[in-house]
Design an enzyme around this catalytic site. Structure first.
Site, PDB file in Angstrom:
ATOM      1  N   PHE A 127      35.705  50.390  32.602  1.00  0.00           N
ATOM      2  CA  PHE A 127      35.620  48.933  32.205  1.00  0.00           C
ATOM      3  C   PHE A 127      36.412  48.602  31.420  1.00  0.00           C
ATOM      4  O   PHE A 127      36.083  47.344  30.702  1.00  0.00           O
ATOM      5  CB  PHE A 127      33.989  48.682  31.929  1.00  0.00           C
ATOM      6  N   GLU A 174      41.010  51.643  28.055  1.00  0.00           N
ATOM      7  CA  GLU A 174      42.357  51.259  28.358  1.00  0.00           C
ATOM      8  C   GLU A 174      43.202  51.575  27.151  1.00  0.00           C
ATOM      9  O   GLU A 174      44.417  52.033  27.254  1.00  0.00           O
ATOM     10  CB  GLU A 174      42.452  49.572  28.656  1.00  0.00           C
ATOM     11  N   ARG A 181      44.131  35.223  27.919  1.00  0.00           N
ATOM     12  CA  ARG A 181      43.378  35.054  29.126  1.00  0.00           C
ATOM     13  C   ARG A 181      42.089  34.022  29.063  1.00  0.00           C
ATOM     14  O   ARG A 181      41.677  33.420  29.793  1.00  0.00           O
ATOM     15  CB  ARG A 181      43.033  36.505  29.814  1.00  0.00           C
ATOM     16  N   ARG A 214      36.371  44.420  31.267  1.00  0.00           N
ATOM     17  CA  ARG A 214      36.262  43.705  32.408  1.00  0.00           C
ATOM     18  C   ARG A 214      36.176  42.106  32.462  1.00  0.00           C
ATOM     19  O   ARG A 214      35.232  41.349  31.874  1.00  0.00           O
ATOM     20  CB  ARG A 214      34.992  44.129  33.281  1.00  0.00           C
ATOM     21  N   THR A 251      49.055  39.194  32.082  1.00  0.00           N
ATOM     22  CA  THR A 251      49.804  38.191  31.756  1.00  0.00           C
ATOM     23  C   THR A 251      51.294  38.431  30.800  1.00  0.00           C
ATOM     24  O   THR A 251      52.231  37.422  30.707  1.00  0.00           O
ATOM     25  CB  THR A 251      49.397  37.286  30.864  1.00  0.00           C
ATOM     26  N   ALA A 258      43.196  45.187  34.808  1.00  0.00           N
ATOM     27  CA  ALA A 258      43.651  43.754  35.171  1.00  0.00           C
ATOM     28  C   ALA A 258      43.189  43.508  36.663  1.00  0.00           C
ATOM     29  O   ALA A 258      43.785  42.704  37.362  1.00  0.00           O
ATOM     30  CB  ALA A 258      44.999  43.038  34.985  1.00  0.00           C
ATOM     31  N   GLU A 285      37.528  42.450  38.520  1.00  0.00           N
ATOM     32  CA  GLU A 285      36.846  41.619  37.511  1.00  0.00           C
ATOM     33  C   GLU A 285      36.326  40.359  37.947  1.00  0.00           C
ATOM     34  O   GLU A 285      35.153  39.770  37.399  1.00  0.00           O
ATOM     35  CB  GLU A 285      37.837  41.440  36.585  1.00  0.00           C
TER      36      GLU A 285
END
Ligand SMILES: Cc1cc2nc3c(=O)[nH]c(=O)nc-3n(C[C@H](O)[C@H](O)[C@H](O)COP(=O)(O)OP(=O)(O)OC[C@H]3O[C@@H](n4cnc5c(N)ncnc54)[C@H](O)[C@@H]3O)c2cc1C
Ligand code: FES
Ligand code: FES
Lengths: 777, 492
Positions: A227, A231, A309, A341, A441, A510, A720
């Site tokens: 989730f 990362e 974001r 997420r 992004t 993402a 997401e």
């Protein structure tokens, strides 16, 4: 051929316990238990420490501090501002200071107790408000602006100002952070890590060990949930385990105990919003000015991307002609907050959704009517604050269908009837939209690689850069590969993700795992097919006489055939030894980069997203106004996934994300005491939704007839966006609270709306009502 | 007195297994069942998600002879079970019921409905589903929800798992485990014949598991400082979370006398070792207030292990049964082994309200055990209700709880009232000023609202992870209003 609803590729292994996770792998009896010793203080200088007694304890094989690192003492993924082991100071409770390798857990715990540390305790900064008062930004502030904000306010009929808090959220993957490191020859180390980003784990392990990347092999077969929590922060556990492995020359495993995981790792960023919103008598917003403050924690980690974001989702589905979004990320004495997420999107939207809800209450209008009046247009009024055009806007299509299927207007009247007759139980209803941008992004991250091997028996092993964390990526990739090669699913296997097979990959994040890796796999298969059509044509011509052209060769139903001579065909598996005999390579790499995405950070302008995903949810709730308990009566979801590759998996992603969002907006609460200790550090007090918390009547549908141009099989990312559909429940709760005061008062509101928040908000409204009565006397 | 033993025997799948602790130095008697399974190369299916009973990833099923020649099955959290506690039971893990090439119906349904995503929670769900499947076909949605409350899944959102439950249970309950049940029941009954005390002594730990009350009381006399355990859902956490070594343990879970239930016309007597899941079923008709509380107590896996003796014995301020037991005027019966000449059992009875005398403190003497609880069935004119406020409705500890007792006279005036609160003080505490105020007054909204202020001033609650003191005050006030709204005589 690829059917739409095939079950998860590991389903049968999951349900029998045969699926192997890192903690299940069998290692020889030289395996050591790794333990992380972390700071008990939120902010302190380390005056002294003594590891001698711990090191001398029998059964202890290594106790390491920052002084014992062979390479760099740094594990920040982008900005290098996070030490592997604290040096000289600690900045949060949970910050790693020392690591221990011992024969077993109890020995490691005994060793930990023998470590002496002298501290000078300093004042911590814990809350965002504190940071605003006396803290510092972790990176310079960001801004996105469009139109003329002052003019917009000048032209408004009304202006509302306010603030909103959104809480931190713990990932609560069922499998805590875990890594097993196996020593190899020389410098080699094999890292079996539960990571979403094997390439970054590889890079950081190499840097900290002071070795080169070719000596580090990272592999992940599957994660027990991630989730976003794995990362960047899976790197930490991997690095610690690799250090201990290197120091002892023995296999080392670190699996964080649940409470330690909750204390050590970062969370979804909490936010504090200050906003001002101007609107006309019809509910159209003329100007929106919002400052987003977030708590970064002790290091930058992914905070700036999350903040970005959040800023780029302050608009959600709405065209705000004049808008200014300022983003501030504050350094705080908590573990570095990280990807989760939605990656800031949910936070960015929350203030906006709450503000629109206020406008509706202020104007005594239906909140959904206010929302739709502000929707991005299909033809005009479709440019986002950062300059991207909203193409293929699905809001109107979804709106039309969900208004019917949910019967929103009629049920809203029903809610009012119920409330008129019921004093202690109040109902609320809300319909909210989501528009979510798909792509990293940081544009360069939008790339992926693959390696596809066909073996001589016709079976196909697919390697790609994406990782499987339960989202069904490998299942979809298997379907894509089988479809492209025209062979049965059973002939395709997706391999464990491994940095030796596919190098230099991006994180699986993402929501873009399938978009990117699916395309890379397709690219590899196209290369293979271009070789195989030559082989097939030559083979047909040699065995059956001339007449076959390579461009007429097709792949379907486990056969390779000549379209213009359909009788000319050969089993897929049978052609492979022929190709091999003809000295044709049956292995190919594939690559993909998303076209046309770019973003200029300094200007806050660009085309950061490949496309947008849309969805809407309508939720009805019932609040017990005496206990604050909320019953989720019904939720209708209509969500846009383009053309689905696997409807079961997409529905699973939508439901799962939505329920996770439901937890974020209701029961999941992180509180810290004044010394910076996380109070909710285990499932005893940290409450994610369980089976009884889901809407009793739960209707989830995929939007049909809306294919997505230019993506793999015209599908859309799904991981997401549905998370944010839970705003419908959050605002339905607010609607129910508001009903207690006949919608005359704006309820004090926060996120999460725990039973306590609800009760206190109700108290305030009841107080105001009593106050009014006194006045009217 | 019989001899002692250092080994345990249990059914494992459709086979049996014996562990002799004297021969297995790496296993301690407080090694949890989960640790044991995860230490075996062939039982890695069972997962650890929390080691505190809150996630269900470690769920296994324990079978016991049902007394009718067959077996009954309970889902339990293996992370809270000390290994000796499975002696004489049948242990069923995810590996016992199917494999990927031959799935059990519940496994098949979970694959079909997409009930697994990352799969980490899945073996635990499979075991809860298996236990449900064994209860008979076509469970209601409420039954399915209750059976799955103790399992957390962070991926799926539960809908497909609920569907898998409905789908598979419609076919049940036949499977290979069922075929072997009569044979397993016999095997286990034979094991039960040998009633010698399990006793293991280690350098830093002594562990006893007696099989009868006399033996348990004798050990209690000899080791007055020993820690008692029964369901180990409380004590287990000292080991799994605090990593403590428990020096002397007397495990009561094998004592048959403590599992007795006696129902007479006037009373229901429940043994201290009866599981809360059984108490929940026993209380369904006659004691709805207790039943209401147990419906939101922990999870199925917890209630299958936890005992009433354990819940009252810990005397926790947030224990859920004390307020309602007190409101029910329930009694507790304590027992000890008399020392004068011949050994005989001596008993005393007192109100639960008088048994708990402080923060985690009771009047239990060093040689005593709780034997049973006595509930009085006929209390004419009395209404008892229970309330639990927690952040999440199910499988959560109370933020504030209430056990309230009310008797009205024929004119609707308060004849008797007692308001027991949990979570508001260091121990279960009455809101006495509010009771006094209401005594003799009309049971009216106005009077109750006035009493709410007195409830509030009766306590100085704390702020903690669950709620702030402000929130707790509001909750305590509101519960009185809720009680009123549910008991006010309906004048139509
Ligand atoms: C996940 C989870 C959820 C929980 N949910 C709840 C909840 O909703 N509500 C709630 O109230 N509690 C809850 N608990 C706490 C716990 O389950 C209960 O207190 C339970 O009733 C304890 O019973 P036990 O048999 O397991 O106790 P044990 O842990 O076996 O024993 C606890 C103590 O009780 C005493 N004791 C036990 N039996 C006797 C006896 N016969 N004579 C004298 N003393 C005795 C002893 O002092 C012993 O040390 C929860 C615990 C967990 C882990
Ligand atoms: S491991 Fe979570 S309940 Fe046992
Ligand atoms: S499938 Fe991942 S936690 Fe349930």
């Amino acid at each position: 051929m690829s059917t739409q609803n095939i079950p998860h590729e590991s389903g049968a292994f999951h349900v029998t316990g045969e699926a192997r996770y890192i903690d299940d792998l069998l290692v020889n009896d030289r395996l050591l238990h790794g333990r992380v010793v972390y700071s008990p203080h939120a902010h302190a200088r380390i005056l002294s420490f003594d590891l001698a007694a711990a090191r001398a304890l029998p059964g202890v094989h290594a106790v390491l501090s920052y002084q014992d690192l062979p390479g760099e003492n740094q594990m920040g993924p982008i900005i290098h501002d996070e030490p592997v082991l604290a040096a000289g100071k600690v900045e949060c409770v949970g910050q790693a200071m020392f690591i221990i390798a011992a024969d077993d857990e109890m020995t490691a715990i005994r060793a930990e107790k023998l470590i002496q540390v002298g501290y000078e305790v300093l004042e911590p900064i814990l809350s965002i408000e504190d940071a605003i008062q006396k803290g510092e930004l972790i990176q310079p502030a960001r801004k996105i602006e469009r139109g003329d904000i002052e003019k917009g306010f000048a032209g408004a009929d009304h202006i509302l100002e306010g603030t909103l808090h959104t809480g931190a959220q713990e990932h609560w993957y069922l499998e805590t952070q875990v890594c097993l490191c196996l020593p190899g020859e020389g410098n080699e180390v094999k890292v079996l890590s539960s990571t979403q980003h094997p390439s970054e784990t590889q890079a950081l392990v190499a840097e900290v060990l002071g070795i080169s990347k070719m000596e580090v092999e990272v592999e992940v077969r599957r994660m027990g949930g991630a989730f976003g929590g794995k990362e960047t922060q899976a790197n930490h556990t991997a690095i610690w385990a690799a250090l201990l492995c290197k120091a002892t020359g023995r296999p080392v495993k670190i699996r964080l105990f649940r409470d330690d995981d909750q204390k050590i790792t970062g969370k979804r960023h909490p936010f504090f919003f200050e906003y001002k919103i101007g609107f006309d008598q019809t509910g159209r917003v003329t100007a929106y000015d919002v400052t987003q403050h977030t708590s970064a924690g002790i290091a930058t980690d992914l905070t700036m991307a999350v903040l970005e974001r959040a800023m780029m989702h302050a608009d959600n589905s709405y065209f705000f002609p004049n808008i200014r979004i300022i983003g501030n990320a504050w350094k705080t004495n908590v573990p570095s907050n990280t990807a989760f997420r939605g990656f800031g999107g949910p936070q960015g939207m929350s203030a906006t959704e709450n503000a629109l809800d206020r406008i509706a209450r202020f104007l005594k209008m239906d909140p959904f009517e206010v929302r739709r009046r502000n929707f991005y247009g299909a033809e005009d009024q479709n440019i986002t604050p950062y300059g991207q055009e909203v193409q293929n806007n699905r809001l109107y299509l979804i709106e039309e269908q969900i208004l019917k299927s949910s019967d929103y207007l009629k049920r809203k009247a029903g809610v009012a009837d119920f409330n008129a007759k019921s004093e202690f139980y109040k109902r609320g209803i809300a319909l909210t939209p989501v528009k979510f941008g798909i792509s990293f992004t940081s544009s360069f991250l939008n790339q992926a690689g693959a390696l596809v091997n066909i073996y001589k028996d016709g079976t196909v092993l697919v390697n790609h850069g994406g990782t499987e964390m339960g989202q069904g990526l490998h299942t979809k990739i298997q379907q894509i590969a089988a479809h492209e090669l025209g062979i049965s699913l059973g002939k395709v296997k997706v391999n464990a993700t491994n940095t030796s097979k596919v190098p230099n990959t991006s994180a699986t994040a993402a929501s873009a795992g399938t978009d990117l890796n699916g395309m890379a796999v397709k690219n590899a298969i196209e290369k293979l097919k271009s070789r195989l059509v030559e082989v097939a044509a030559a083979h047909f011509n040699e065995t059956l006489g001339p007449g076959s052209q390579p461009d007429q060769i097709r792949f379907a139903q486990d056969q390779i055939f000549d379209e213009s001579h359909p009788e000319r065909k050969i089993e897929f598996a049978k052609l492979m030894p022929i190709a091999n005999f003809r000295q044709v390579s049956l292995s190919a790499t594939g690559f993909y980069k998303t076209p046309g995405v770019y973003f200029d950070r300094a200007k806050g302008h660009g085309n950061p997203y490949h496309y947008f995903a849309f969805g809407m949810a309508c939720s009805e709730v019932e609040v017990d106004t005496l206990t604050g308990y909320v019953k989720m009566l019904r939720t209708d979801i209509l969500h846009d996934v383009g053309e689905t590759i696997n409807a079961n998996i997409d529905l699973g992603q939508i439901e799962g994300a939505f329920i996770q969002g439901l937890g974020w907006v209701t029961t999941e609460e992180c509180k810290w005491d004044a010394k910076g200790n996380l109070l909710n550090h285990s499932p005893d007090t940290y409450k994610i939704p369980n089976v009884q918390d889901i809407p009793r009547d739960f209707r989830v549908k995929l939007l049909e007839g809306a294919p997505n141009p230019n993506t793999i099989r015209r599908s859309k990312a799904v991981g997401e966006p549905p998370f944010m559909l839970a705003f419908s429940n959050w605002l339905a709760i607010k609607d129910a609270i508001s009903a207690v005061g006949n919608h005359a008062f704006e309820p004090a509101f926060q996120l999460p709306a725990t039973n306590e928040v609800i009760l206190l908000s109700l108290e305030e409204i009841r107080g105001k009502m009593r106050g009014e009565k006194v006045k009217s006397l | 007195m019989q001899g002692t033993r250092t080994d345990i025997e249990f059914g494992f799948g459709n086979g049996t297994e014996r562990i002799d602790f004297a021969a297995e130095a790496h296993l301690s008697p407080t090694t949890t069942l989960l640790q044991y399974l995860r230490g075996r190369s062939d039982r890695k299916g069972t997962k650890e998600g929390c080691a505190e009973g809150d996630c269900g990833a470690c769920t296994v099923v324990l079978g016991e002879p049902d007394g009718n020649g067959g077996m009954s099955y309970q889902a339990c959290d293996s992370c809270l079970i000390f290994l000796p506690q499975i002696h004489g039971k049948q242990l069923i893990t995810v590996e016992s019921i199917g494999k990927s090439t031959a799935l059990h119906p519940v496994q098949e349904a979970m694959v079909e409905t997409g009930g697994s995503q990352c799969g980490y929670c899945t073996p635990g769900f499979i075991m809860s589903l298996f236990a449900l499947y064994k209860q008979g076909p076509n469970p209601s949605r409420d039954e399915i929800d209750d059976a799955l409350t103790g399992n957390l899944c962070r991926c799926t959102g539960y809908r497909p798992i609920v569907e898998a439950a409905a789908q598979s249970c419609a076919k049940g309950p036949h499977d290979p485990i069922a075929e072997f049940a009569p044979a397993m029941a016999k095997i286990l009954q034979n094991l039960a014949q040998n009633s010698s005390t399990f006793e293991i002594r280690r350098e830093d730990q002594v562990y006893f598991r007696p099989q009868n009350l006399t033996e348990a009381l004798r050990l209690r006399q000899q080791h007055p400082t020993a820690l008692l355990v029964n369901g180990s859902t409380d004590i287990g956490l000292l080991v799994t979370k605090q990593k403590r070594v428990l020096p002397v343990v007397i495990d009561l879970s094998g004592v048959q006398e403590l599992k007795k239930v006696e129902s007479a016309t006037e009373t229901l007597k429940i043994g201290a070792g009866v599981s809360l899941e059984k108490v929940r079923k026993l209380s369904e008709k006659k004691f709805p207030a207790l039943n209401d509380m147990l419906n939101v107590f922990g999870s199925r896996q917890i209630r299958n292990l936890a005992t009433l003796g354990g819940n009252v014995g810990t005397a926790s301020p947030i224990g859920d049964t004390p307020p309602v037991l007190m409101a029910l005027d329930a009694e507790v019966e304590l027992v000890n082994l008399s020392e004068n000449g011949v050994q005989s059992l001596q008993r005393r009875r007192l109100k639960v309200a008088d048994f708990i005398d402080g923060y985690r403190s009771t009047v239990l003497a060093g040689n005593e055990l709780i034997e049973s609880f006595i509930l009085h069935k006929n209390q004419p004119g009395i209404t008892v209700k229970s309330y639990k406020i927690s952040k999440r409705k199910d499988l959560d500890i109370s933020t504030v709880s209430g056990g309230f007792r009310l008797g009205l006279d024929e004119k609707g005036r308060v004849k008797e009232i007692r308001l027991y609160y949990g979570g508001m003080a260091a121990t279960t505490k009455r809101a006495e000023a509010a009771e006094d105020f209401l005594q003799g007054k009309e049971w009216s909204r106005a009077n109750v609202e006035a009493a709410m202020d007195l409830v509030e001033s009766a306590f100085t609650p704390i702020s903690d992870a669950r709620a702030g003191k402000e929130g707790r005050r509001v909750m305590a006030r509101n519960l009185l209003l809720k009680f009123w709204s549910e008991t006010v005589p309906q004048t139509v």
